[in-house]
Design a protein around this motif. Structure first.
Motif, mmCIF file in Angstrom:
data_model
loop_
_atom_site.group_PDB
_atom_site.id
_atom_site.type_symbol
_atom_site.label_atom_id
_atom_site.label_comp_id
_atom_site.label_asym_id
_atom_site.label_seq_id
_atom_site.Cartn_x
_atom_site.Cartn_y
_atom_site.Cartn_z
ATOM 1 N N ASN A 1 0.889 -1.392 -0.333
ATOM 2 C CA ASN A 1 0.114 -0.411 0.290
ATOM 3 C C ASN A 1 1.292 1.690 0.007
ATOM 4 O OD1 ASN A 1 -2.385 1.613 0.083
ATOM 5 N ND2 ASN A 1 -2.961 1.405 2.361
ATOM 6 N N GLN A 2 0.577 2.545 -0.816
ATOM 7 C CA GLN A 2 1.249 3.515 -1.008
ATOM 8 C C GLN A 2 -0.033 4.831 -0.960
ATOM 9 O OE1 GLN A 2 2.483 4.736 -4.530
ATOM 10 N NE2 GLN A 2 4.040 5.889 -3.208
ATOM 11 N N TRP B 1 5.169 4.380 2.599
ATOM 12 C CA TRP B 1 4.424 3.112 2.029
ATOM 13 C C TRP B 1 4.542 2.141 2.859
ATOM 14 C CZ3 TRP B 1 5.407 0.690 -3.160
ATOM 15 C CH2 TRP B 1 5.445 1.436 -4.239
ATOM 16 N N THR B 2 3.850 1.950 3.242
ATOM 17 C CA THR B 2 2.993 1.127 4.427
ATOM 18 C C THR B 2 2.753 -0.533 4.079
ATOM 19 O OG1 THR B 2 0.660 0.869 3.950
ATOM 20 C CG2 THR B 2 1.465 3.313 5.293
ATOM 21 N N SER B 3 3.007 -0.977 5.430
ATOM 22 C CA SER B 3 3.139 -2.543 5.362
ATOM 23 C C SER B 3 2.783 -2.760 6.918
ATOM 24 C CB SER B 3 4.465 -3.286 5.693
ATOM 25 O OG SER B 3 4.563 -4.695 5.668
ATOM 26 N N ILE C 1 5.077 -0.628 9.875
ATOM 27 C CA ILE C 1 6.003 0.137 9.176
ATOM 28 C C ILE C 1 5.419 0.784 8.318
ATOM 29 C CG2 ILE C 1 8.137 0.220 7.290
ATOM 30 C CD1 ILE C 1 8.874 -2.540 8.361
ATOM 31 N N GLY C 2 5.777 2.864 8.313
ATOM 32 C CA GLY C 2 5.284 3.133 7.132
ATOM 33 C C GLY C 2 6.637 3.901 6.748
ATOM 34 N N GLU D 1 12.955 5.974 1.512
ATOM 35 C CA GLU D 1 13.084 5.242 2.965
ATOM 36 C C GLU D 1 12.978 4.052 2.532
ATOM 37 O OE1 GLU D 1 10.752 7.262 6.134
ATOM 38 O OE2 GLU D 1 12.386 7.662 7.019
ATOM 39 N N TYR D 2 11.968 3.686 1.590
ATOM 40 C CA TYR D 2 12.108 2.295 1.153
ATOM 41 C C TYR D 2 12.676 1.971 -0.133
ATOM 42 C CZ TYR D 2 8.711 0.426 -1.647
ATOM 43 O OH TYR D 2 8.212 -0.579 -3.139
ATOM 44 N N GLU D 3 13.412 3.102 -0.386
ATOM 45 C CA GLU D 3 14.094 2.726 -1.401
ATOM 46 C C GLU D 3 15.273 2.358 -0.859
ATOM 47 O OE1 GLU D 3 14.683 5.992 -4.169
ATOM 48 O OE2 GLU D 3 12.851 5.121 -4.929
ATOM 49 N N LYS D 4 15.313 2.651 0.006
ATOM 50 C CA LYS D 4 16.795 2.404 0.768
ATOM 51 C C LYS D 4 16.277 0.436 1.327
ATOM 52 C CE LYS D 4 18.883 6.861 1.775
ATOM 53 N NZ LYS D 4 18.542 7.550 3.518
ATOM 54 N N ALA D 5 15.026 0.843 2.266
ATOM 55 C CA ALA D 5 14.409 -0.477 2.737
ATOM 56 C C ALA D 5 14.762 -1.647 1.544
ATOM 57 C CB ALA D 5 13.473 -0.321 3.067
#
Length: 192
Positions: A93-94, A99-101, A126-127, A132-136
Motif C-alpha cells: 500500500n502506498q 509505503w506501509t506494511s 512500518i510506514g 526510505e522505502y528505496e533504501k529498505a
C-alpha cells in the motif's frame, strides 16, 4: 487437485512412496480457496500452526534468522534477528508518498514430536517515505526479538506473515546445534 471444490476448506495431503526406508517431507494440507484472499482470524491461526508443524519451509517471503546468546549467565536466552531480504513483497500500500506494511513474526518453539511449546508473536507496522522505502528495498528490513527458550524445545520455527496478503516465509532452526554454536560464542544463521 482434482476435487474441483474451492470453498476454502482445509484439504489434507497424504503422500506415500513404495521405496523402503524413504522419508517423505510434505505439507499436511492446504486451504482450497478459488483465488487468493485473506483468511478469517480463526483459520489464520490454524494456517500458521499448520505451517509451524510442516517439515517444509514456506517460501513466499525470503527470511534469514541470526541467533545470538544474550548472556553467558543465562544460557536459555536468545536474541533472534529476523531479516526480510525482499521487503517489496511486504509493501502493498502506498498513499501520499508513504509505503506501509503490516506483518508479524512468530517464533514457535517445538518439542521433538512437533508439539508447540511456546509462541512469541511480534507485530511490526512500518510506514516509510519513498526515499526510505528505496533504501529498505536494497538493504532489507530486520526486526529483533529476545526469546526465553523452553528446556524441552528442540526446534525454533520462525514465521514471517504478511497480514494484508497472508504471504508467509519461514525458517526451521534445530536448537541443539544452535545452542552448541552459541555456547562456543559463534553466531548462527539460518536462511531460506
Amino acid at each position: 487437485p482434482d476435487h474441483n471444490d474451492w470453498k476454502g476448506e482445509w484439504r489434507k495431503i497424504q503422500v506415500k512412496v513404495d521405496r523402503p526406508g524413504a522419508t517423505v517431507l510434505a505439507r499436511g494440507g492446504y486451504y482450497a480457496f478459488p483465488e487468493p484472499r485473506l483468511l478469517p482470524p480463526k483459520a489464520r491461526k490454524q494456517f500458521l500452526e499448520e505451517i509451524a508443524a510442516s517439515p517444509l519451509e514456506a517460501t513466499e517471503i525470503p527470511v534469514t534468522v541470526k541467533l545470538n546468546s544474550q548472556t553467558v549467565a543465562q544460557p536459555g536466552l536468545l536474541t533472534a534477528q529476523v531479516d526480510l531480504d525482499n521487503p517489496q513483497r511486504l509493501f502493498v500500500n502506498q498513499v501520499s508518498g508513504t509505503w506501509t506494511s503490516d506483518f508479524e513474526v512468530l517464533f514457535f518453539q517445538l518439542a521433538a514430536d512437533n508439539k508447540i511449546l511456546d509462541v512469541t508473536t511480534q507485530d511490526v507496522a512500518i510506514g516509510l517515505k519513498t526515499d526510505e522505502y528505496e533504501k529498505a528495498l536494497k538493504r532489507g528490513i530486520n526486526t529483533v526479538q529476545n526469546l526465553a527458550i523452553k528446556p524441552s524445545a528442540s526446534l525454533l520455527y520462525v514465521v514471517a506473515h504478511d497480514k494484508r496478503t497472508d504471504a508467509v516465509g519461514s525458517v526451521r532452526i534445530p536448537l541443539a546445534g544452535a545452542m552448541a554454536q552459541l555456547r562456543a560464542q559463534k553466531p548462527t544463521a539460518a536462511a531460506h
